[in-house]
Each structure stands twice: as structure tokens, then as C-alpha cells.
Design an enzyme around this catalytic site. Structure first.
Site, PDB file in Angstrom:
ATOM      1  N   ARG A  67       8.555   1.396  -5.560  1.00 10.39           N
ATOM      2  CA  ARG A  67       9.068   0.079  -5.216  1.00 10.39           C
ATOM      3  C   ARG A  67       9.726  -0.554  -6.437  1.00 10.39           C
ATOM      4  NH1 ARG A  67       5.713  -3.410  -4.986  1.00 10.39           N
ATOM      5  NH2 ARG A  67       3.829  -2.218  -5.417  1.00 10.39           N
ATOM      6  N   TYR A 195      12.899   5.056  -0.647  1.00 10.23           N
ATOM      7  CA  TYR A 195      11.516   5.357  -0.999  1.00 10.23           C
ATOM      8  C   TYR A 195      10.511   4.313  -0.530  1.00 10.23           C
ATOM      9  CZ  TYR A 195       7.864   7.794  -3.429  1.00 10.23           C
ATOM     10  OH  TYR A 195       6.741   8.530  -3.689  1.00 10.23           O
ATOM     11  N   GLY A 197       7.794   1.658   0.228  1.00  7.16           N
ATOM     12  CA  GLY A 197       7.852   0.271   0.662  1.00  7.16           C
ATOM     13  C   GLY A 197       9.241  -0.341   0.612  1.00  7.16           C
ATOM     14  N   LYS A 204       5.564  -2.915   3.766  1.00  2.80           N
ATOM     15  CA  LYS A 204       5.437  -4.103   2.919  1.00  2.80           C
ATOM     16  C   LYS A 204       6.363  -5.228   3.377  1.00  2.80           C
ATOM     17  CE  LYS A 204       2.665  -1.693   0.413  1.00  2.80           C
ATOM     18  NZ  LYS A 204       1.260  -1.924   0.184  1.00  2.80           N
ATOM     19  N   HIS A 224      -2.983  -7.441   1.894  1.00  2.00           N
ATOM     20  CA  HIS A 224      -2.866  -6.096   1.311  1.00  2.00           C
ATOM     21  C   HIS A 224      -4.283  -5.533   1.166  1.00  2.00           C
ATOM     22  CE1 HIS A 224      -1.173  -3.524  -2.291  1.00  2.00           C
ATOM     23  NE2 HIS A 224      -1.184  -2.837  -1.164  1.00  2.00           N
ATOM     24  N   SER A 246      -1.651  -2.177  -5.904  1.00  2.00           N
ATOM     25  CA  SER A 246      -1.106  -0.853  -5.613  1.00  2.00           C
ATOM     26  C   SER A 246      -1.679   0.189  -6.568  1.00  2.00           C
ATOM     27  CB  SER A 246       0.415  -0.896  -5.757  1.00  2.00           C
ATOM     28  OG  SER A 246       0.936  -1.865  -4.869  1.00  2.00           O
ATOM     29  N   ALA A 247      -2.056   1.330  -6.000  1.00  2.00           N
ATOM     30  CA  ALA A 247      -2.599   2.453  -6.764  1.00  2.00           C
ATOM     31  C   ALA A 247      -3.868   2.086  -7.536  1.00  2.00           C
ATOM     32  CB  ALA A 247      -1.543   3.060  -7.686  1.00  2.00           C
ATOM     33  N   CYS A 248      -4.692   1.230  -6.941  1.00  2.00           N
ATOM     34  CA  CYS A 248      -5.973   0.875  -7.555  1.00  2.00           C
ATOM     35  C   CYS A 248      -7.164   1.251  -6.689  1.00  2.00           C
ATOM     36  CB  CYS A 248      -6.007  -0.608  -7.886  1.00  2.00           C
ATOM     37  SG  CYS A 248      -4.907  -1.035  -9.255  1.00  2.00           S
ATOM     38  N   ASP A 273      -4.439   0.098   3.836  1.00  2.00           N
ATOM     39  CA  ASP A 273      -3.480  -0.629   2.998  1.00  2.00           C
ATOM     40  C   ASP A 273      -3.225  -2.066   3.453  1.00  2.00           C
ATOM     41  OD1 ASP A 273      -1.725  -0.380   0.659  1.00  2.00           O
ATOM     42  OD2 ASP A 273      -0.049  -0.557   2.046  1.00  2.00           O
ATOM     43  N   ASN A 362       3.867   8.520  -8.931  1.00  2.00           N
ATOM     44  CA  ASN A 362       3.833   7.782  -7.656  1.00  2.00           C
ATOM     45  C   ASN A 362       4.221   8.691  -6.485  1.00  2.00           C
ATOM     46  OD1 ASN A 362       3.431   5.399  -6.067  1.00  2.00           O
ATOM     47  ND2 ASN A 362       5.651   5.145  -5.926  1.00  2.00           N
ATOM     48  N   ARG A 364       3.644  10.856  -3.158  1.00  2.00           N
ATOM     49  CA  ARG A 364       2.821  10.402  -2.028  1.00  2.00           C
ATOM     50  C   ARG A 364       2.767  11.439  -0.920  1.00  2.00           C
ATOM     51  NH1 ARG A 364       0.999   4.603  -2.086  1.00  2.00           N
ATOM     52  NH2 ARG A 364       1.663   3.958  -4.157  1.00  2.00           N
TER      53      ARG A 364
HETATM   54  P1  GTP Z   1      -1.359   1.938  -2.763  1.00  2.00           P
HETATM   55  O1  GTP Z   1      -1.104   2.911  -1.695  1.00  2.00           O
HETATM   56  O2  GTP Z   1      -0.315   1.976  -3.836  1.00  2.00           O
HETATM   57  O3  GTP Z   1      -1.545   0.545  -2.257  1.00  2.00           O
HETATM   58  O4  GTP Z   1      -2.682   2.426  -3.575  1.00  2.00           O
HETATM   59  P2  GTP Z   1      -4.250   2.412  -3.250  1.00  2.00           P
HETATM   60  O5  GTP Z   1      -4.818   1.081  -3.633  1.00  2.00           O
HETATM   61  O6  GTP Z   1      -4.513   2.893  -1.883  1.00  2.00           O
HETATM   62  O7  GTP Z   1      -4.819   3.456  -4.333  1.00  2.00           O
HETATM   63  P3  GTP Z   1      -5.393   4.951  -4.133  1.00  2.00           P
HETATM   64  O8  GTP Z   1      -6.681   4.976  -3.390  1.00  2.00           O
HETATM   65  O9  GTP Z   1      -4.305   5.792  -3.607  1.00  2.00           O
HETATM   66  O10 GTP Z   1      -5.705   5.347  -5.639  1.00  2.00           O
HETATM   67  C1  GTP Z   1      -4.725   5.331  -6.649  1.00  2.00           C
HETATM   68  C2  GTP Z   1      -5.164   6.167  -7.818  1.00  2.00           C
HETATM   69  O11 GTP Z   1      -6.437   5.705  -8.309  1.00  2.00           O
HETATM   70  C3  GTP Z   1      -5.362   7.639  -7.453  1.00  2.00           C
HETATM   71  O12 GTP Z   1      -4.862   8.420  -8.499  1.00  2.00           O
HETATM   72  C4  GTP Z   1      -6.865   7.781  -7.342  1.00  2.00           C
HETATM   73  O13 GTP Z   1      -7.284   9.080  -7.644  1.00  2.00           O
HETATM   74  C5  GTP Z   1      -7.391   6.751  -8.336  1.00  2.00           C
HETATM   75  N1  GTP Z   1      -8.714   6.196  -7.903  1.00  2.00           N
HETATM   76  C6  GTP Z   1      -9.031   5.756  -6.667  1.00  2.00           C
HETATM   77  N2  GTP Z   1     -10.333   5.374  -6.599  1.00  2.00           N
HETATM   78  C7  GTP Z   1     -10.855   5.572  -7.828  1.00  2.00           C
HETATM   79  C8  GTP Z   1     -12.164   5.369  -8.406  1.00  2.00           C
HETATM   80  O14 GTP Z   1     -13.108   4.929  -7.752  1.00  2.00           O
HETATM   81  N3  GTP Z   1     -12.295   5.668  -9.732  1.00  2.00           N
HETATM   82  C9  GTP Z   1     -11.260   6.144 -10.476  1.00  2.00           C
HETATM   83  N4  GTP Z   1     -11.484   6.424 -11.750  1.00  2.00           N
HETATM   84  N5  GTP Z   1     -10.016   6.383  -9.964  1.00  2.00           N
HETATM   85  C10 GTP Z   1      -9.821   6.089  -8.673  1.00  2.00           C
HETATM   86  C1  SPV Z   2       2.010  -0.061  -2.670  1.00  2.00           C
HETATM   87  O1  SPV Z   2       2.794   0.024  -3.638  1.00  2.00           O
HETATM   88  O2  SPV Z   2       1.160  -0.977  -2.588  1.00  2.00           O
HETATM   89  C2  SPV Z   2       2.049   0.968  -1.618  1.00  2.00           C
HETATM   90  C3  SPV Z   2       3.112   1.965  -1.659  1.00  2.00           C
HETATM   91  O3  SPV Z   2       1.216   0.943  -0.721  1.00  2.00           O
HETATM   92  S1  SPV Z   2       4.626   1.396  -0.985  1.00  2.00           S
HETATM   93  O4  SPV Z   2       4.607   1.686   0.443  1.00  2.00           O
HETATM   94  O5  SPV Z   2       5.697   2.139  -1.649  1.00  2.00           O
HETATM   95  O6  SPV Z   2       4.756  -0.023  -1.187  1.00  2.00           O
HETATM   96 MN    MN Z   3      -0.352  -0.692  -0.996  1.00  2.00          MN
END
Ligand code: GTP
Ligand code: SPV
Ligand code: MN
Length: 586
Positions: A67, A195, A197, A204, A224, A246-248, A273, A362, A364
Site C-alpha cells: 500500500r 497490489y 489494498g 481497505k 481494522h 498492518s503486519a502485526c 482483518d 510484504n 502475500r
Molecule cells: P495485515 O494483513 O497486514 O493487516 O497483517 P496482520 O496483522 O494480519 O499480521 P500477520 O498475522 O500476517 O503477521 C505479520 C507478521 O508478524 C508475520 O511475519 C508473522 O509471522 C509475524 N507474527 C504474527 N504473530 C506473531 C507473534 O505472536 N510473535 C511474533 N514474534 N511474530 C508474529
Molecule cells: C494491511 O496492510 O493492513 C493489509 C494488507 O491487510 S492490504 O490489503 O494490502 O492493505
Molecule cells: Mn490489514
């Protein structure tokens, strides 16, 4: 007589001048035709049909991999309505500038008309969107991520009640990329990106930015958030929603295989999500997942961290920007050891030090939600599931303890509004920079966040049984720089404490920021962790929090007089509680 949808499609065709128009019905036959075509033109690379039947690899343009928040705009009539945290462009200017890019953008291309339902087909909370796109990859992705095709057209009929979204790849030049939202018109325009979102407009753009605006107008919430059900040993399921940036870790928390499964604690996935929530007739907040698939971060995903998703990815899945092994299987960092010899990276290059990782950070997968073994039997419940807890969190290397509970709704809104997290690869820009991300909605709130905080505060007064509000941090690091907490399936231990707080059973210690688990209250049976580490995980360091308050004050300052006074009060009270425990420095 043409319908409002037909009129809009004609208008879009006049502007973009496609060679042909295809109305998508969502059928298997249609998908098969698109897949054939994408294999022929190189958009899709087939994966190993034995290990990954009906799975494809897609490589996006290397300048289009996440994004792009700097070119995402809220085009409300006034700048004040968009607020200080959004990029704003006047609607007329946006129509002029971005319209110029759309003019003739689909020459020689196919225009796909993609009707979709966000939410279970039979839910009164669901809404219809129609995306016009010149990307077949977007069509195939939308078919997984939403209920796409005739199901939406049948529900829409000749009504004008849909959110139109016009999308074109344009020339993929980042200089000519815009993601624009016209909230008063409930219209989305996106050009120059294929790509995630930026391009799957149901996600989003509609389900968060436009929907958050609608939700404030109509008295509901678009967040979210993942939605999960925690089953206890008696078989009772308690639903919780969690907002992490995102990605947390939302997908991973929602889909976890519980480390306490043998003692009867199990996690069911409703969504990973986005949550749309309304107050139900029983006085509980009822949540539906507007999506039908998971668009999840690939790196770090493996059969230990997320076996549920690894199993689900065996068929009917798309992989974007991951590596490819010589046997035609997808590969990414963290999947399993080192890449097999001959693996090529996400750009199709051999694996050398200069060529970087196999998978883009990033990268997916896109997978139908129903394929996951952990999918909740109630994931398509038209009324939604009743939410008992909200969990907020992010990546904080130092500040935030593993878990704490807020003192009540208003304090909980303060905790959520002051969330911060280290940035990730989900959006372009620097990674690892701590920024405020209220409710994990900084990039997704379609209006002035001061008004959004006000909406949250007001909702609290209307919900008879409001969710209890918690904050978690899986990412605290020790002196050695390593994560202190094992995370993933072990996070169920924290969910169990949250459940027992809801039930009034778990012990807690009061700190200035809220309630942390009492020393024996976290279930640690079967986990190899030292008590000293647990103490480090739960510690609340008042001097760190005092510094945090300065940063929060700066952030709140952006909103000037628009900030709800209740948040200022909460801030003052936290300051006072901290002052009482911080010993003044001589
Ligand atoms: P979006 O789709 O971007 O909204 O992300 P999300 O919040 O769904 O995050 P996701 O569960 O895909 O995790 C993102 C990254 O964090 C990945 O590389 C996971 O492996 C890592 N991760 C997720 N949960 C944990 C955790 O409990 N501990 C650690 N150390 N890493 C984690
Ligand atoms: C985020 O960035 O929070 C996502 C991936 O879930 S995207 O659909 O690209 O926004
Ligand atoms: Mn997200």
C-alpha cells in the site's frame, strides 16, 4: 431503461475507452477462462499441480509491492472532514487530476465489471460494492476475498445502493498512482497500482475508509480488527476482536492452533482483518467479517507458527511476490529452513546475496476463508457474533507489557487512541519507525480521527454490554534484542487470562496504565519460560510511560479543539497516576 449500475459502467467506459466490457458472474467457468488467459500472458505462473492444485504465483511490478499511503487521499468536500491524519484533495481537483489519468486508460484492454457483497450474502449488515478494473488478477483475487458475481447482482437488482470503485492499472508508474475516496459520494477511484489494498477495492477502500464514514453516519463501527472465538473446556465460545496495525499479527492470532488445546482451549476464526459491528437486540456488539478470504503476509508463516493457514494454502490459492522452488512450490523466508537449490526469488532471479530475499517482505497469499480448518461454524452468521473483548496492540520493543486491561470503556478508548507501533513492510516507507496508529486505523479511517474518537466514546454509551478493553504486545524485546514472548499459538495463554477477566475470575495487579496479570494468573503450564522473563514481560516502567505521555500530547495536539475532552481527561488522570509512583529525580 438502464439501471444505476449500468449507467455508471457506461460512464466509466466512456472515460477509460476499453476494447471490451466483461460482466463477471463469479462462476467456475469464468474463473477458468481468466486463469487460462493469465497463464498465457504470464500474469500467472502455475504451481506444482500435485502439491498445489489450482494455485498460481503472481509477480507484481517491483515498484508496486505494498500500500502507498502518501498517494492515498480522502476527497471530502472540506479538508476539516478528512482531518489532520489523512491526505486530502478537493473533490473537483481530484476529479480533474485523476480523471485525466483515467481518460483512455483502458484502451486495448478488457474492462471487468466485478459486483461483490461485503459480508455474508444473507446478512442485513452486508453491503454491495462494484469494482470496475482492467486487471484480471484483481478479478481472480476479488473472487476469493469477497462473495463475487451473480450473488451480488441478484441482491442489488436495479437499486442504486452500491459503492462504485473504479480501478485501472494505468501505467503502474508510482508518480501517476492515486487511491482516492469520495466519502460523500461513496465513490472510490484507484489508478496506477495492482497490489493489495490499493487495488482490491472491497478491502481497505470500501470496508474501512468508506465504511468508517458510513458507520459514523449510521451508528455502527467498521474496524481494522480480526474476530475470533475462544472455546473453553465446557465448549462455551467467547468472541473477541483485536486491532493490530498492518503486519502485526491479526491473521496469526485469529488462526492460531492453541497451545492449550489439550486442556480444552481452542480458537475459532471468524475474520482476520476487518470487522463490521452493530449493536444487537441483546445489547452486545455484533460483529461480521465483511470478507470471504485471507490476504495474509507470507514471510514468517510455517507449519509451526500457523499450521491452519499452511493446510488451507494447499489448493485454490494465489501467491504474490514469493519465491519459487525448482519443483514449482512457493517459498518464503521462515517457511522452512533454507531455500532448495535452484529456487528463484520474487522477481524471478536466482538466489544470490545481491538479489535479496526469496520473497518480498510484504509478499502475500490469497486463500478462501472456508478452506481453513479453524473457520468458526458461525463465521457467516447473518447477525454476527457477540463481542466480549476488544484487544489492541502493536510492535513495541520496550514500552508496553505483554497484556494489560483498561479501567473501563472511556479509558479503553484512550488506550486505543494512543496506540503506537513500529512500522512494517505492509506499506511503502521506512520499516521499524514507531508511529501513533490509533485503533490500527491511521491509514484506514475515512474521516477526521477526532470525530472517530468521538464516535467511539459515544458508542460506549449506547452498548448495554460493551466489550472489555485490553492491550497486548507480543513484541517486547529483552536486553539481547530477542523477543521475550514466544508468540503465535502461545498467545492463547493471554487470551485465557482475558477470558477469565471477563468472567471475573482472573487476578490482576493495578498499575498506573491499567491491570496486568497477577504473578500466578497467567497459565504457564507446559511453557518453558523463566519466571524472570515473565516478570520482564509484565513490567510497567513508569519513567518510560512518562516519556510516552509527551509523545501522546504532541499527537493529540494535531487535533486542536476537535479532540474529545474525555481523552484529555484520561490523559491527565494517567499523568497523575504516574506522578504518584515516579520518584522525582533530584
Ligand atoms: P495485515 O494483513 O497486514 O493487516 O497483517 P496482520 O496483522 O494480519 O499480521 P500477520 O498475522 O500476517 O503477521 C505479520 C507478521 O508478524 C508475520 O511475519 C508473522 O509471522 C509475524 N507474527 C504474527 N504473530 C506473531 C507473534 O505472536 N510473535 C511474533 N514474534 N511474530 C508474529
Ligand atoms: C494491511 O496492510 O493492513 C493489509 C494488507 O491487510 S492490504 O490489503 O494490502 O492493505
Ligand atoms: Mn490489514
Amino acid at each position: 431503461m438502464s439501471t444505476p449500475l449500468e449507467k455508471w459502467v457506461e460512464e466509466a467506459a466512456r472515460m477509460t475507452a476499453p476494447a471490451r466490457i466483461v460482466w463477471c458472474d463469479g462462476s467456475d467457468a469464468e474463473n477458468a477462462r481468466l486463469v487460462e488467459q493469465m497463464m498465457a500472458d504470464g500474469t500467472f505462473l502455475p504451481l506444482n499441480p500435485r502439491t498445489h492444485p489450482d494455485c498460481y504465483l503472481h509477480r507484481s511490478d517491483p515498484s508496486d509491492v505494498a500500500r502507498t499511503e502518501q498517494v492515498t487521499f480522502i476527497c471530502s468536500r472540506t479538508q476539516a472532514a478528512a482531518g489532520p491524519t489523512n491526505n486530502w484533495m478537493a473533490p473537483a481537483e481530484a476529479k480533474e487530476r485523476i480523471g485525466g489519468l483515467f481518460r483512455g486508460a483502458m484502451k486495448g484492454r478488457t474492462m471487468y465489471v466485478v459486483p461483490y457483497v461485503m459480508g455474508p450474502a444473507a446478512s442485513p449488515s452486508s453491503k454491495i460494492g462494484v469494482e470496475i478494473t482492467d486487471s484480471a488478477y484483481v478479478v481472480a483475487s476479488m473472487r476469493i476475498m469477497a462473495r463475487m458475481g451473480n450473488v451480488a447482482l441478484d441482491r442489488l437488482g436495479s437499486s442504486e445502493d452500491f459503492v462504485p470503485g473504479l480501478h485501472s492499472l494505468g501505467d503502474l508508474n508510482p508518480q501517476r498512482r492515486f487511491i482516492a475516496h469520495f466519502p460523500e459520494e461513496k465513490l472510490i477511484w484507484s489508478i496506477g497500482s495492482g497490489y493489495g489494498g490499493n487495488a482490491l477495492l472491497g478491502k481497505k477502500c470500501f470496508a474501512l475508509r468508506i465504511a468508517s464514514w458510513m458507520a459514523r453516519e449510521q451508528g455502527w463501527m467498521a474496524e481494522h480488527m480480526l474476530i475470533l472465538g475462544l472455546e473453553d473446556p465446557t465448549g462455551h465460545v467467547t468472541y473477541m476482536s483485536a486491532a493490530f496495525p498492518s503486519a502485526c499479527g491479526k491473521t496469526n492470532l485469529a488462526m492460531m492452533v492453541s497451545a492449550l488445546e489439550s486442556s480444552g482451549y481452542r480458537v475459532w476464526t471468524v475474520g482476520d482483518d476487518i470487522a463490521w459491528m452493530r449493536i444487537g437486540s441483546d445489547g452486545y456488539l455484533r460483529a461480521i467479517n465483511p470478507e470471504a478470504g485471507f490476504f495474509g503476509v507470507a514471510p514468517g508463516t510455517n507449519s509451526k507458527t500457523n499450521p491452519n493457514v499452511m493446510d488451507a494454502l494447499g489448493c485454490n490459492s494465489l501467491f504474490t511476490n514469493v519465491g519459487l522452488t525448482p519443483s514449482g512450490e512457493p517459498w518464503w523466508e521462515g517457511i522452512n529452513g533454507t531455500p532448495p537449490a535452484g529456487t528463484i526469488n520474487w522477481r524471478g532471479q536466482s538466489m544470490t546475496a545481491e538479489n535479496g530475499p526469496a520473497a518480498h517482505p510484504n509478499s502475500r497469499y490469497t486463500v478462501p476463508a472456508r478452506q481453513a480448518a479453524c473457520i468458526s461454524p458461525r463465521w457467516e452468521d447473518p447477525e454476527g457474533v457477540p463481542i466480549s473483548a476488544f484487544i489492541f496492540g502493536g510492535r513495541r520493543a520496550r514500552l508496553a507489557p505483554l497484556v494489560y486491561e483498561s479501567r473501563g470503556w472511556q479509558h479503553g478508548v484512550y488506550v486505543a487512541a494512543t496506540m503506537a507501533s513500529e512500522t512494517t513492510a505492509a506499506a511503502t516507507g521506512a520499516v521499524g519507525v514507531t508511529r501513533r496508529d490509533p485503533m490500527a486505523m491511521l491509514p484506514f479511517c475515512g474521516y477526521n480521527m477526532a470525530g472517530y474518537f468521538g464516535h467511539w466514546l459515544a458508542m460506549g454509551g449506547k452498548i448495554a454490554h460493551p466489550p472489555r478493553v485490553f492491550h497486548v504486545n507480543w513484541f517486547r524485546r529483552g536486553a539481547d534484542g530477542k523477543f521475550l514472548w514466544p508468540g503465535y499459538g502461545q498467545n492463547v495463554r493471554v487470551l485465557k487470562w482475558i477470558l477469565e477477566r471477563i468472567e471475573g475470575k482472573a487476578a490482576a495487579v493495578e498499575t498506573p496504565i491499567g491491570f496486568v496479570p497477577a504473578p500466578q494468573a497467567l497459565e504457564l503450564e507446559g511453557l518453558d519460560i523463566r519466571m524472570q522473563t515473565v516478570e520482564e514481560l509484565l513490567r510497567v516502567e513508569p519513567t518510560d510511560w512518562t516519556a510516552e505521555l509527551d509523545s501522546i500530547r504532541d499527537f493529540f495536539g494535531k487535533f486542536g479543539g476537535d479532540l474529545p475532552p474525555a481523552l484529555g481527561q484520561e490523559h491527565e488522570q494517567l499523568q497523575q497516576r504516574l506522578n504518584r509512583v515516579v520518584i522525582p529525580q533530584k
